[in-house]
Write a protein that holds these residues in place. Structure first.
Motif, PDB file in Angstrom:
ATOM      1  N   GLU A  58       0.864  -1.176   0.000  1.00 25.56           N
ATOM      2  CA  GLU A  58       0.000   0.000   0.000  1.00 25.56           C
ATOM      3  C   GLU A  58       0.902   1.227   0.000  1.00 25.56           C
ATOM      4  O   GLU A  58       1.649   1.458   0.957  1.00 25.56           O
ATOM      5  CB  GLU A  58      -0.892  -0.016   1.242  1.00 25.56           C
ATOM      6  CG  GLU A  58      -1.872   1.133   1.327  1.00 25.56           C
ATOM      7  CD  GLU A  58      -2.696   1.070   2.610  1.00 25.56           C
ATOM      8  OE1 GLU A  58      -3.895   1.376   2.555  1.00 25.56           O
ATOM      9  OE2 GLU A  58      -2.126   0.711   3.667  1.00 25.56           O
ATOM     10  N   VAL A  59       0.855   1.988  -1.079  1.00 31.65           N
ATOM     11  CA  VAL A  59       1.700   3.176  -1.205  1.00 31.65           C
ATOM     12  C   VAL A  59       0.834   4.407  -0.981  1.00 31.65           C
ATOM     13  O   VAL A  59      -0.102   4.667  -1.746  1.00 31.65           O
ATOM     14  CB  VAL A  59       2.386   3.237  -2.578  1.00 31.65           C
ATOM     15  CG1 VAL A  59       3.267   4.489  -2.674  1.00 31.65           C
ATOM     16  CG2 VAL A  59       3.226   1.983  -2.810  1.00 31.65           C
ATOM     17  N   ILE A  60       1.133   5.149   0.068  1.00 26.97           N
ATOM     18  CA  ILE A  60       0.351   6.331   0.442  1.00 26.97           C
ATOM     19  C   ILE A  60       1.045   7.574  -0.093  1.00 26.97           C
ATOM     20  O   ILE A  60       2.205   7.845   0.229  1.00 26.97           O
ATOM     21  CB  ILE A  60       0.187   6.419   1.969  1.00 26.97           C
ATOM     22  CG1 ILE A  60      -0.655   5.234   2.457  1.00 26.97           C
ATOM     23  CG2 ILE A  60      -0.447   7.739   2.378  1.00 26.97           C
ATOM     24  CD1 ILE A  60      -0.795   5.172   3.959  1.00 26.97           C
ATOM     25  N   ASN A  61       0.321   8.309  -0.913  1.00 21.82           N
ATOM     26  CA  ASN A  61       0.847   9.524  -1.525  1.00 21.82           C
ATOM     27  C   ASN A  61       0.626  10.690  -0.565  1.00 21.82           C
ATOM     28  O   ASN A  61      -0.454  11.272  -0.499  1.00 21.82           O
ATOM     29  CB  ASN A  61       0.134   9.775  -2.858  1.00 21.82           C
ATOM     30  CG  ASN A  61       0.770  10.895  -3.664  1.00 21.82           C
ATOM     31  OD1 ASN A  61       1.579  11.659  -3.151  1.00 21.82           O
ATOM     32  ND2 ASN A  61       0.397  10.997  -4.927  1.00 21.82           N
ATOM     33  N   ALA A  62       1.659  11.031   0.213  1.00 24.30           N
ATOM     34  CA  ALA A  62       1.574  12.132   1.175  1.00 24.30           C
ATOM     35  C   ALA A  62       2.392  13.329   0.706  1.00 24.30           C
ATOM     36  O   ALA A  62       2.850  14.141   1.515  1.00 24.30           O
ATOM     37  CB  ALA A  62       2.050  11.673   2.549  1.00 24.30           C
ATOM     38  N   ALA A  63       2.584  13.434  -0.611  1.00 24.96           N
ATOM     39  CA  ALA A  63       3.270  14.587  -1.189  1.00 24.96           C
ATOM     40  C   ALA A  63       2.247  15.686  -1.462  1.00 24.96           C
ATOM     41  O   ALA A  63       1.041  15.481  -1.337  1.00 24.96           O
ATOM     42  CB  ALA A  63       3.983  14.180  -2.472  1.00 24.96           C
ATOM     43  N   MET A  64       2.736  16.859  -1.872  1.00 23.63           N
ATOM     44  CA  MET A  64       1.817  17.986  -2.072  1.00 23.63           C
ATOM     45  C   MET A  64       2.497  19.059  -2.910  1.00 23.63           C
ATOM     46  O   MET A  64       3.700  19.303  -2.771  1.00 23.63           O
ATOM     47  CB  MET A  64       1.397  18.547  -0.708  1.00 23.63           C
ATOM     48  CG  MET A  64       0.328  19.612  -0.756  1.00 23.63           C
ATOM     49  SD  MET A  64      -0.187  20.039   0.931  1.00 23.63           S
ATOM     50  CE  MET A  64      -1.028  21.589   0.605  1.00 23.63           C
ATOM     51  N   THR A  65       1.720  19.700  -3.747  1.00 26.60           N
ATOM     52  CA  THR A  65       2.238  20.749  -4.623  1.00 26.60           C
ATOM     53  C   THR A  65       2.693  21.973  -3.837  1.00 26.60           C
ATOM     54  O   THR A  65       2.039  22.375  -2.874  1.00 26.60           O
ATOM     55  CB  THR A  65       1.147  21.178  -5.619  1.00 26.60           C
ATOM     56  OG1 THR A  65       0.743  20.047  -6.379  1.00 26.60           O
ATOM     57  CG2 THR A  65       1.639  22.259  -6.561  1.00 26.60           C
ATOM     58  N   ALA A  66       3.817  22.565  -4.263  1.00 27.44           N
ATOM     59  CA  ALA A  66       4.283  23.899  -3.842  1.00 27.44           C
ATOM     60  C   ALA A  66       4.853  23.969  -2.434  1.00 27.44           C
ATOM     61  O   ALA A  66       5.226  25.045  -1.981  1.00 27.44           O
ATOM     62  CB  ALA A  66       3.167  24.943  -3.993  1.00 27.44           C
TER      63      ALA A  66
END
Length: 616
Positions: A122-130
């Motif tokens: 399970e890969v959780i995308n906790a990235a965010m723009t800017a």
């Protein structure tokens, strides 16, 4: 006695306001007033306690009009025993901009689960723009809640242009040291309320601003600017803190250097040195002009000589370094060209790309903290295929995403023998990357390249023409796409990975585009139900209902994400009205807008929505 009494009065004068502020803050928190401030929120989905992303998290660091939302996130609060959970931290390139459904985290998850069978990844995308490292360190404080097995860190592109970059903190090293405290203070509901009130006053009477790259990072910074030194120090400190927080959460850490577009991305900003004589300035200008003329005429050796003369006077001019690299490559001097492409990136005064020092810090921190390292920068540079791997300065094509996720896969697969990386065509099928997906990607990039800072790039005219050709090709391919074949592909992939929420979104939006509204609606509702706090998940089903003359149901669907709503309600209601008008549904647009207004007497942007509805 008199001195003691004065001291007591002074203490009371200082402590009383602090006590009142603390009481007010506590009251706001206990009564759940204001917008949530943590990255994660507890939520129940189909009876399962879950963590979901907070759509208002960006409000802490940006104007609400410009704040970006985190990518949709929903995972069980108690991690299943047969699951290996990987949390990915970073910025927009990590997240998968411009289309997160084809980004590195989802690609990695598909690769790791290709073999089937336990364990499930399970890969959780906790990235965010800017955002940049101070904000990512704040997100990392909540890693313990996610119970990660691995934390993968791919960050460094936004250090100069993010919320706490050199523009916002000036030259002071003391200011740099206070940035972690400033991040903590953004969690206070009182300060957040004051900020929102001020934003409302400032924004009253004008159209909302639109986020694009040039709304951040306007400051031009030469490589020798002293503000960069404190920026690098802060980055190293925050990266070390993120590693520490990941380990405290019980996770193994995987660091990755930053791959950026060197050879197919002309600098976004160039500035000459200022400490030269008039004679040196004129000689540089003459050599620069002669080099450009010779390069345009294809006289490689002549251009090379002129550019070398100019570089001897000012090698810190980014476009000069880039043109010199181009000329060297054209003359067959690939090794020297590679060095000048790096110099062009490092000298670029619009610092939207991780530079050499950022990648050096990543390697140093990996060594210092004894964590695993994937050297994506070295791998991408060795290919010499930037034009095929990047959409712009840092964001990836499908091929680039496949390459980056593949590097991560190979490192992680060492702990799980027997897993083989699927080829790129298998990944296209698994991610449902069709002609429509490529078209949406190209259209998003065409909009980007028509805005600053890209309009000033050396190859902007060629880039826009190339994107126009790509859009035309993809439209033709999309127009003749076989829906029955795509349906079978969707059914096969949904059966293979029933937990993937993006598959019903992609197939549902394909059907919506084909005007098969009845078939599309349940699929898009499925996506929304899996991500109930994700405002954007409600847009397409609400659009279908409004188009079908069901304005009340459409309004209720849109309103179901909150409260609170922030700017999202007015922004999305206006967007839906615009889409309905574009399709010729004027009466339906008016009815939908009025239904939203009838159900909520107060929300940010209501006045503007009212004005639009009254004009219909």
């Amino acid at each position: 006695m008199r001195g003691k009494a004065c001291a007591q009065k002074l203490a009371l004068a200082l402590l009383a306001p602090l006590f009142m502020l603390a009481l007010a803050e506590g009251t706001l928190r206990l009564s759940r007033q204001g917008l949530p401030v943590r990255f994660l929120q507890a939520f129940s989905i189909a009876g399962t306690p879950c963590w979901v992303n907070n759509p208002f998290y960006g409000y802490r660091f940006f104007s609400p009009e410009l704040a970006r939302s985190p990518p949709p996130l929903a995972c069980a609060r108690t991690k299943p025993r047969d699951v290996v959970r990987i949390v990915v931290l970073g910025e927009s390139a990590t997240m998968g901009d411009p289309l997160i459904e084809f980004g590195p985290p989802r690609m990695l998850e598909k690769m790791l689960n290709a073999a089937g069978g336990p364990p499930r990844f399970e890969v959780i995308n906790a990235a965010m723009t800017a955002i940049n490292s101070p904000v990512i360190a704040d997100i990392a404080r909540e890693l313990r809640n996610l119970q990660p097995d691995v934390v993968l860190i791919y960050m460094g592109n936004n250090e100069a242009v993010g919320p706490f970059g050199p523009t916002s903190r000036g030259r002071s090293r003391l200011g740099t040291r206070l940035i972690p405290l400033r991040v903590v203070l953004t969690r206070l509901h009182l300060l957040q309320g004051l900020k929102l009130a001020m934003e409302s006053i400032v924004s009253a009477g004008r159209d909302p601003r639109v986020f694009h790259m040039d709304t951040v990072g306007r400051l031009a910074l030469r490589a020798e600017d002293p503000r960069l030194a404190s920026m690098y120090d802060l980055y190293a400190d925050r990266l070390a803190r993120i590693i520490e927080l990941a380990r405290e959460a019980g996770a193994e850490v995987l660091l990755s250097t930053m791959a950026v577009n060197l050879s197919a991305c002309p600098p976004l900003g160039s500035v000459n040195r200022t400490d030269w004589t008039d004679d040196e300035c004129q000689r540089w200008a003459d050599a620069w002009a002669a080099g450009i003329q010779a390069q345009a005429a294809g006289r490689t050796e002549e251009a090379l000589a002129a550019y070398r003369t100019a570089a001897g006077l000012d090698a810190g001019h980014a476009e000069l370094a880039y043109r010199l690299a181009q000329t060297l490559a054209a003359g067959g001097h690939q090794d020297e060209a590679a060095k000048w492409f790096v110099q062009a990136r490092d000298a670029d005064t619009r610092r939207y790309r991780a530079d050499s020092r950022i990648n050096q810090i990543i390697r140093e921190q990996a060594c210092r903290h004894a964590v695993r390292l994937v050297d994506a920068e070295a791998d991408f540079r060795a290919t010499g295929a930037d034009a095929q791997l990047f959409l712009d300065h840092v964001h990836f094509t499908f091929e680039g995403t496949y390459r980056l996720a593949g590097l991560w896969f190979r490192e992680l697969a060492q702990d799980h023998p027997g897993r083989e990386m699927p080829d790129i065509e298998a990944c296209r099928r698994r991610l449902f990357f069709t002609a429509r997906g490529e078209l949406r990607q190209a259209e998003a990039m065409a909009v980007r390249y028509r805005r600053d800072p890209f309009t000033n790039q050396l190859d902007n005219a060629w880039r826009q023409a190339d994107l126009a050709a790509t859009i035309q090709r993809c439209r033709q391919a999309n127009a003749v796409a076989n829906l029955d074949r795509l349906r079978l592909q969707y059914q096969e992939e949904a059966a293979r990975d029933p937990a993937d929420p993006f598959l019903p979104l992609q197939w549902g939006s394909t059907l919506l585009e084909a005007r098969r509204l009845t078939e599309a609606l349940p699929l898009l509702m499925n996506y929304m139900e899996r991500l109930p706090r994700h405002f954007e998940a409600r847009l397409m089903p609400a659009f279908i209902l409004a188009k079908a003359s069901q304005p009340d149901q459409a309004a209720e669907l849109l309103l179901g994400a909150g409260p609170p709503y922030g700017w999202y309600l007015s922004e999305h209601a206006l967007g839906l009205i615009e889409s309905l008008l574009a399709d010729g549904f004027r009466n339906e647009a008016r009815a939908f807008g009025q239904a939203v207004l009838d159900r909520r007497t107060f929300f940010v942007g209501r006045r503007r929505l009212t004005a639009v509805v009254e004009r219909l």
